[in-house]
Design a protein around this motif. Structure first.
Motif, PDB file in Angstrom:
ATOM      1  N   GLU A  69      45.810  36.906  37.013  1.00 36.07           N
ATOM      2  CA  GLU A  69      45.933  37.263  38.423  1.00 36.07           C
ATOM      3  C   GLU A  69      44.557  37.680  38.938  1.00 36.07           C
ATOM      4  O   GLU A  69      43.857  38.462  38.287  1.00 36.07           O
ATOM      5  CB  GLU A  69      46.938  38.401  38.636  1.00 36.07           C
TER       6      GLU A  69
ATOM      7  N   ASP B 206      41.578  39.491  40.510  1.00 37.76           N
ATOM      8  CA  ASP B 206      41.242  40.880  40.810  1.00 37.76           C
ATOM      9  C   ASP B 206      39.745  41.069  40.528  1.00 37.76           C
ATOM     10  O   ASP B 206      39.309  40.933  39.379  1.00 37.76           O
ATOM     11  CB  ASP B 206      42.071  41.842  39.958  1.00 37.76           C
TER      12      ASP B 206
ATOM     13  N   THR C 208      47.144  47.955  40.195  1.00 40.72           N
ATOM     14  CA  THR C 208      47.717  46.872  40.985  1.00 40.72           C
ATOM     15  C   THR C 208      47.838  47.270  42.448  1.00 40.72           C
ATOM     16  O   THR C 208      47.914  48.456  42.787  1.00 40.72           O
ATOM     17  CB  THR C 208      49.101  46.487  40.450  1.00 40.72           C
TER      18      THR C 208
ATOM     19  N   VAL D 220      38.578  35.307  39.584  1.00 41.93           N
ATOM     20  CA  VAL D 220      39.408  34.931  38.443  1.00 41.93           C
ATOM     21  C   VAL D 220      38.571  34.538  37.230  1.00 41.93           C
ATOM     22  O   VAL D 220      38.924  34.871  36.097  1.00 41.93           O
ATOM     23  CB  VAL D 220      40.345  33.758  38.825  1.00 41.93           C
TER      24      VAL D 220
END
Length: 366
Positions: free
Chosen positions: A194, A196, A251, A221
């Protein structure tokens, strides 16, 4: 009902409530580009069925004639065999990274016609193709089917699970290897599961601490890794990188709502701005009854039925919950619990908080 719902919600919150950050391995956060499985597909024939096959479908007949021809059996022209004991199937499998010729892989077999069950069948040797049209494996073997289908003479049926899909453990042998290029490429890329930016930055720093000036960030990524060439050296470096431990970024604040089941999941990053919530319910109850009126003796009257309706309106006490700036997830749940909120009302309240700008989170409806 409400208490059970909030008990389960509180238990879910206890698992996602703020806690000391935990380090995770790099291998759990992403993977090396090119080191992956490849999908294989094929077309074949399953034989040995107990009358549950495709019967006389044209594509099955053609496939069976081709199979018989490979075995040296030539069917007479114009003869269309009844194949109740055979079924045309599609074969799927995953070719793992670094799989070598001679190794075995699992295959899944699914019917494509009107076969009722594959139970007891055996797959005749069939090639499995990759996306480039090349043959990478050969499949054959007896099927293991977890489903069961039974049809009686009167047309009644009984089906347990799915009898039209089977599996053969280690049912295909690899015939061709796929080159990943991990040992010869100048740059090896590693991708987060994912995106970040903070997490990929921390992974880069951890790798550069272990292998100085070897990792650079390409985007949110991907990391570009310049590792020693050669399979042995590069595999050793990749193993070391995968076992590095880092603390990933927290998150994003997110609320997940399942519109079909009414399930609401709120992660620990959700915060609230100053807000007040008022929640009350208006309950209207209508009770319909019938009254029977009997005529007096010898009056020549008729029995009459008259409706008797009773309407009751109740409004529960409305309560107001006030949130201070930066209120956490636990504060929100405690307040909603005191208000006696049902799952459907909870969704409405969260949407209203989002519209009011008090809920600092992304809402995802699935």
């Amino acid at each position: 009902m409400f208490s059970r719902f909030f008990l389960s919600l509180v238990l879910a919150i206890a698992m996602v409530a703020p806690a000391p950050a935990m380090a995770e391995r790099v291998r759990d956060l992403g993977e090396f580009q090119g080191v992956r499985a490849n999908q294989l597909t094929g077309y074949g024939v399953v034989v040995g069925l107990a009358g549950t096959g495709d019967d006389n479908l044209e594509y099955l007949t053609q496939a069976m004639k081709g199979t018989a021809g490979r075995l040296g059996v030539q069917l007479p022209a114009g003869v269309s065999p009844g194949l109740k004991n055979a079924a045309a199937v599609v074969i799927t499998a995953d070719l793992p990274a670094f799989a070598k010729p001679g190794q075995r892989i699992d295959v899944t077999i699914s019917t494509i016609g009107k076969a009722k069950s594959l139970r007891g069948g055996a797959l005749i040797m069939a090639p499995l193709y990759g996306a480039d049209g090349q043959i990478y494996a050969m499949a054959q073997g007896n099927l293991a089917v977890g489903g069961l289908g039974i049809t009686a003479r009167d047309g009644s049926q009984l089906t347990v699970n799915v009898p039209t899909v089977g599996r053969i453990a280690e049912g295909a042998s690899v015939e061709r290897a796929v080159s990943s290029g991990f040992d010869s490429g100048e740059v090896l890329r590693w991708n987060l599961f994912e995106a970040d930016f903070l997490t990929v930055q921390r992974v880069r720093d951890a790798i550069n601490t272990r292998f100085p000036q070897s990792a650079t960030i390409e985007d949110g990524v991907t990391l570009a890794l310049r590792l020693p060439a050669g399979a042995d050296s590069r595999a050793t470096a990749m193993a070391s990188i995968e076992m590095l431990e880092i603390t990933p970024a927290e998150t994003a604040a997110r609320v997940i709502i399942n519109s079909r089941t009414g399930t609401v999941v709120i992660n620990s990053a959700v915060r609230l701005s100053p807000a007040a919530i008022s929640h009350g319910k208006l309950v209207v109850k209508i009770d319909e009854k019938s009254q029977v009126s009997q005529p007096g003796p010898l009056s020549r009257g008729q029995t009459a039925v008259t409706p008797a309706s009773q309407i009751d309106v109740q409004e529960k006490d409305a309560k107001v919950a006030l949130f201070k700036p930066g209120a956490s997830l636990s504060s929100l749940v405690d307040a909603l619990n005191k208000l006696g909120t049902s799952p459907s009302d909870l969704v409405a309240i969260l949407e209203a908080l989002k519209q009011a700008g008090a809920l600092k989170a992304e809402m995802v409806v699935i």
